[in-house]
Motif scaffolding. Structure first.
Motif, PDB file in Angstrom:
ATOM      1  N   LEU A  12       4.744   5.042  -2.079  1.00 35.63           N
ATOM      2  CA  LEU A  12       4.710   3.582  -2.164  1.00 35.63           C
ATOM      3  C   LEU A  12       4.028   2.990  -0.927  1.00 35.63           C
ATOM      4  O   LEU A  12       3.212   2.064  -1.032  1.00 35.63           O
ATOM      5  N   ALA A  13       4.335   3.549   0.233  1.00 34.68           N
ATOM      6  CA  ALA A  13       3.713   3.084   1.472  1.00 34.68           C
ATOM      7  C   ALA A  13       2.208   3.321   1.453  1.00 34.68           C
ATOM      8  O   ALA A  13       1.431   2.468   1.898  1.00 34.68           O
ATOM      9  N   VAL A  14       1.788   4.462   0.932  1.00 35.89           N
ATOM     10  CA  VAL A  14       0.353   4.762   0.830  1.00 35.89           C
ATOM     11  C   VAL A  14      -0.346   3.717  -0.032  1.00 35.89           C
ATOM     12  O   VAL A  14      -1.398   3.195   0.332  1.00 35.89           O
ATOM     13  N   LEU A  15       0.237   3.410  -1.170  1.00 30.09           N
ATOM     14  CA  LEU A  15      -0.379   2.411  -2.050  1.00 30.09           C
ATOM     15  C   LEU A  15      -0.480   1.050  -1.369  1.00 30.09           C
ATOM     16  O   LEU A  15      -1.515   0.381  -1.451  1.00 30.09           O
ATOM     17  N   ALA A  21      -5.541  -2.434   2.946  1.00 28.08           N
ATOM     18  CA  ALA A  21      -6.761  -2.301   3.741  1.00 28.08           C
ATOM     19  C   ALA A  21      -8.004  -2.388   2.847  1.00 28.08           C
ATOM     20  O   ALA A  21      -9.002  -3.006   3.219  1.00 28.08           O
ATOM     21  N   TRP A  22      -7.921  -1.800   1.670  1.00 25.62           N
ATOM     22  CA  TRP A  22      -9.041  -1.844   0.730  1.00 25.62           C
ATOM     23  C   TRP A  22      -9.310  -3.281   0.268  1.00 25.62           C
ATOM     24  O   TRP A  22     -10.469  -3.697   0.173  1.00 25.62           O
ATOM     25  N   LEU A  23      -8.239  -4.029   0.018  1.00 26.24           N
ATOM     26  CA  LEU A  23      -8.418  -5.427  -0.388  1.00 26.24           C
ATOM     27  C   LEU A  23      -9.077  -6.253   0.717  1.00 26.24           C
ATOM     28  O   LEU A  23      -9.962  -7.076   0.445  1.00 26.24           O
ATOM     29  N   TYR A  47       3.880  -2.849   3.281  1.00 26.03           N
ATOM     30  CA  TYR A  47       3.927  -1.490   3.808  1.00 26.03           C
ATOM     31  C   TYR A  47       4.902  -1.396   4.983  1.00 26.03           C
ATOM     32  O   TYR A  47       5.680  -0.453   5.090  1.00 26.03           O
ATOM     33  N   GLY A  48       4.850  -2.376   5.869  1.00 24.16           N
ATOM     34  CA  GLY A  48       5.735  -2.366   7.032  1.00 24.16           C
ATOM     35  C   GLY A  48       7.207  -2.327   6.650  1.00 24.16           C
ATOM     36  O   GLY A  48       8.014  -1.676   7.308  1.00 24.16           O
ATOM     37  N   GLY A  73      -3.724  10.477   1.430  1.00 29.22           N
ATOM     38  CA  GLY A  73      -3.781   9.345   0.516  1.00 29.22           C
ATOM     39  C   GLY A  73      -5.110   8.623   0.549  1.00 29.22           C
ATOM     40  O   GLY A  73      -5.602   8.157  -0.487  1.00 29.22           O
ATOM     41  N   SER A  74      -5.709   8.530   1.720  1.00 31.03           N
ATOM     42  CA  SER A  74      -7.017   7.881   1.834  1.00 31.03           C
ATOM     43  C   SER A  74      -8.081   8.643   1.060  1.00 31.03           C
ATOM     44  O   SER A  74      -8.925   8.049   0.382  1.00 31.03           O
TER      45      SER A  74
END
Length: 111
Positions: A12-15, A21-23, A47-48, A73-74
């Motif tokens: 979940l944190a990865v997503l 960051a991608w957005l 994420y935090g 994940g990246s």
């Protein structure tokens, strides 16, 4: 159950973190606008909070382990979203990182 919960929280944190960051990247670098950036900032904030639900009480350990999850994940995000094709060195590096995560998070410790 604790390990399964921990792994689910890492996913979940990865997503949230990579997606956020991608957005931001899309909003700024691809000129998609402030709404994309705002959504990215919200996802990064989420994420935090996700990290705080990990069962281990040590912030440094959680963040260190997350670093390894972030690497793998990246690459996975790049493969799915951006059609990136990792080479064998990318895959070897990601595997090393995930082994490190397993050692950091799930090795038996004395209390």
């Amino acid at each position: 159950m604790t390990v399964a919960r921990s792994i689910l929280l890492f996913l979940l944190a990865v997503l949230a973190e990579i997606g956020g960051a991608w957005l931001v990247w899309q909003g700024w670098r691809e000129n998609r606008g402030l709404w994309w950036i705002a959504a990215g900032v919200i996802a990064l904030g989420f994420y935090g909070f996700v990290a705080t639900f990990q069962p281990d009480p040590n912030f440094g350990r959680i963040l260190a382990a997350y670093g390894g999850v972030f690497v793998a994940g990246s690459l996975a995000w790049g493969m799915v979203v951006d059609k990136f094709r990792p080479d064998r060195y990318d895959l070897i590096g990601a595997t090393i990182c995930l082994v490190g995560v397993a050692v950091i998070m799930y090795a038996p410790r004395s209390s």
